[in-house]
Design a protein around this motif. Structure first.
Motif, mmCIF file in Angstrom:
data_model
loop_
_atom_site.group_PDB
_atom_site.id
_atom_site.type_symbol
_atom_site.label_atom_id
_atom_site.label_comp_id
_atom_site.label_asym_id
_atom_site.label_seq_id
_atom_site.Cartn_x
_atom_site.Cartn_y
_atom_site.Cartn_z
ATOM 1 N N ARG A 95 1.041 -0.507 0.281
ATOM 2 C CA ARG A 95 0.028 0.369 -0.056
ATOM 3 C C ARG A 95 0.552 0.855 -0.056
ATOM 4 O O ARG A 95 1.883 0.909 0.499
ATOM 5 C CB ARG A 95 -0.724 0.301 1.386
ATOM 6 C CG ARG A 95 -1.767 0.592 1.467
ATOM 7 C CD ARG A 95 -2.332 1.087 2.395
ATOM 8 N NE ARG A 95 -2.167 1.066 3.872
ATOM 9 C CZ ARG A 95 -2.061 2.756 4.275
ATOM 10 N NH1 ARG A 95 -2.664 3.216 3.577
ATOM 11 N NH2 ARG A 95 -1.217 2.491 5.503
ATOM 12 N N SER A 100 -3.858 7.829 3.510
ATOM 13 C CA SER A 100 -5.477 8.138 3.043
ATOM 14 C C SER A 100 -6.646 6.926 2.110
ATOM 15 O O SER A 100 -5.862 6.006 3.005
ATOM 16 C CB SER A 100 -5.338 9.473 1.526
ATOM 17 O OG SER A 100 -4.729 8.292 0.493
ATOM 18 N N ASN A 101 -6.776 6.757 1.800
ATOM 19 C CA ASN A 101 -8.079 5.961 1.618
ATOM 20 C C ASN A 101 -7.466 4.662 -0.148
ATOM 21 O O ASN A 101 -7.539 4.125 -0.463
ATOM 22 C CB ASN A 101 -9.436 5.978 1.370
ATOM 23 C CG ASN A 101 -8.933 6.966 -0.772
ATOM 24 O OD1 ASN A 101 -8.184 7.592 -0.750
ATOM 25 N ND2 ASN A 101 -10.939 7.022 -0.771
ATOM 26 N N GLN A 102 -6.218 5.229 0.071
ATOM 27 C CA GLN A 102 -5.211 4.204 -0.969
ATOM 28 C C GLN A 102 -5.272 2.429 -0.203
ATOM 29 O O GLN A 102 -4.967 2.237 1.212
ATOM 30 C CB GLN A 102 -3.692 3.836 -1.037
ATOM 31 C CG GLN A 102 -3.438 5.659 -0.966
ATOM 32 C CD GLN A 102 -4.050 5.528 -2.618
ATOM 33 O OE1 GLN A 102 -4.091 5.077 -3.391
ATOM 34 N NE2 GLN A 102 -4.210 7.081 -2.814
ATOM 35 N N PRO A 103 -6.041 1.845 -1.838
ATOM 36 C CA PRO A 103 -6.034 0.065 -0.802
ATOM 37 C C PRO A 103 -4.996 -0.752 -0.935
ATOM 38 O O PRO A 103 -3.535 -0.181 -1.385
ATOM 39 C CB PRO A 103 -7.335 -0.062 -2.008
ATOM 40 C CG PRO A 103 -6.209 0.554 -3.067
ATOM 41 C CD PRO A 103 -6.088 2.167 -2.803
ATOM 42 N N GLN A 104 -4.542 -1.826 -0.225
ATOM 43 C CA GLN A 104 -4.089 -2.582 -0.222
ATOM 44 C C GLN A 104 -3.953 -3.218 -1.863
ATOM 45 O O GLN A 104 -5.022 -3.929 -1.988
ATOM 46 C CB GLN A 104 -3.479 -3.963 0.040
ATOM 47 C CG GLN A 104 -3.852 -3.119 2.269
ATOM 48 C CD GLN A 104 -3.685 -4.278 2.744
ATOM 49 O OE1 GLN A 104 -3.642 -5.411 2.533
ATOM 50 N NE2 GLN A 104 -4.192 -3.662 3.677
ATOM 51 N N HIS A 105 -3.152 -3.494 -2.283
ATOM 52 C CA HIS A 105 -2.964 -4.235 -4.182
ATOM 53 C C HIS A 105 -2.097 -5.569 -3.668
ATOM 54 O O HIS A 105 -0.549 -5.946 -3.403
ATOM 55 C CB HIS A 105 -2.178 -3.724 -5.243
ATOM 56 C CG HIS A 105 -2.579 -1.963 -5.633
ATOM 57 N ND1 HIS A 105 -3.464 -2.170 -6.291
ATOM 58 C CD2 HIS A 105 -2.595 -0.785 -4.844
ATOM 59 C CE1 HIS A 105 -4.083 -0.303 -6.452
ATOM 60 N NE2 HIS A 105 -3.721 0.454 -5.234
ATOM 61 N N PHE A 106 -2.748 -6.170 -4.259
ATOM 62 C CA PHE A 106 -2.521 -7.712 -4.312
ATOM 63 C C PHE A 106 -2.033 -8.573 -5.127
ATOM 64 O O PHE A 106 -2.132 -7.843 -6.282
ATOM 65 C CB PHE A 106 -3.748 -8.356 -3.722
ATOM 66 C CG PHE A 106 -4.767 -8.564 -2.100
ATOM 67 C CD1 PHE A 106 -5.411 -7.309 -1.769
ATOM 68 C CD2 PHE A 106 -3.838 -9.238 -1.800
ATOM 69 C CE1 PHE A 106 -5.774 -7.417 -0.870
ATOM 70 C CE2 PHE A 106 -4.577 -9.271 -0.151
ATOM 71 C CZ PHE A 106 -5.030 -8.034 0.475
#
Lengths: 115, 119
Positions: A95, A100-106
């Motif tokens: 991440r 902020s609202n940055q999502p986790q990238h898988f």
């Protein structure tokens, strides 16, 4: 678009052996994670890592597990002495480093099979 | 501890039709994020949509939208004009925020809903 890369895609290991799963997070990301998904079950959090140390770990992440960021690009998960119940899909995620609202990238995951 | 519940293990929809996947969660926090991830047979985890709890407006991403009911702690996913490529496991996830070591977080996942799209 930048991606999280995991290698190998499939790892077969004898019980009791050590295994290292490798991940290359997205280059400007600062937070790193490992998750596990046993076949047919939900995804479970293992550990989060920030600033070269573990931020949080779950009950699953016992002394047999360790994580490392050896060279500033790779993020590894080591299982010291594998058990049959370690067979699962292991996902790495990263991440961006702001609040902020940055999502986790898988990543695409590593399928670990313990024989 | 936060929990996420997906009460529909499997759902099916006809191509071009609309389907809604349910998700409820339990938390004592007031500020958090919710996500839907898609996992096709290839097993990769793909972010579909996200919702900030402090925003009243429901998030939308093309054919995907959510119905976020904060008081009811409900976060359902609506897929419009379903396509064959939408067939996958769909996971609802809650983002817990723990302030430690400069901030960390983890995702808490539901058990997933397997969506089948019939031609």
């Amino acid at each position: 678009e930048p991606e999280v890369t995991q290698t190998p895609s499939h790892q077969v290991t004898q019980m009791g052996q050590e295994v290292i799963l490798r991940c290359v997070p997205i280059s400007n990301h600062l937070y790193f994670y490992w998750y596990r998904q046993i076949l047919g079950q939900k995804v479970e959090f293992l550990v989060s890592f920030y600033n070269n140390e573990i931020s949080e770990k779950s009950e699953i992440f016992d002394d047999q597990f360790s994580v490392e960021r050896p060279d500033g690009s790779n993020f590894t998960l080591k299982i010291r002495s594998t058990k049959l119940e370690d067979s699962a899909m292991y996902f790495c995620a990263s991440r961006a480093g702001d609040y902020s609202n940055q999502p986790q990238h898988f990543g695409d995951g590593t399928r670990l099979s313990i024989l | 501890a936060q929990t996420v519940t997906q009460s529909q293990p499997e759902m099916s929809v006809q191509e071009a039709e609309t389907v809604t996947l349910s998700c409820t969660y339990d938390t004592s926090e007031s500020d958090y994020y919710l996500f839907w991830y898609k996992q096709p047979p290839s097993r990769q985890m793909i972010l579909v949509i996200r919702q900030e709890a402090y925003k009243q407006q429901n998030a939308t991403e093309n054919r995907f939208s959510v119905n976020f009911q904060k008081a009811a702690k409900s976060f359902s996913l609506k897929i419009s004009d379903s396509q064959l490529g939408d067939a996958a496991m769909y996971f609802c996830a809650y983002r817990s925020w723990v302030m430690s070591h400069g901030g960390s977080e983890k995702l808490v996942f539901g058990k997933g809903t397997k969506l089948t799209v019939n031609p």
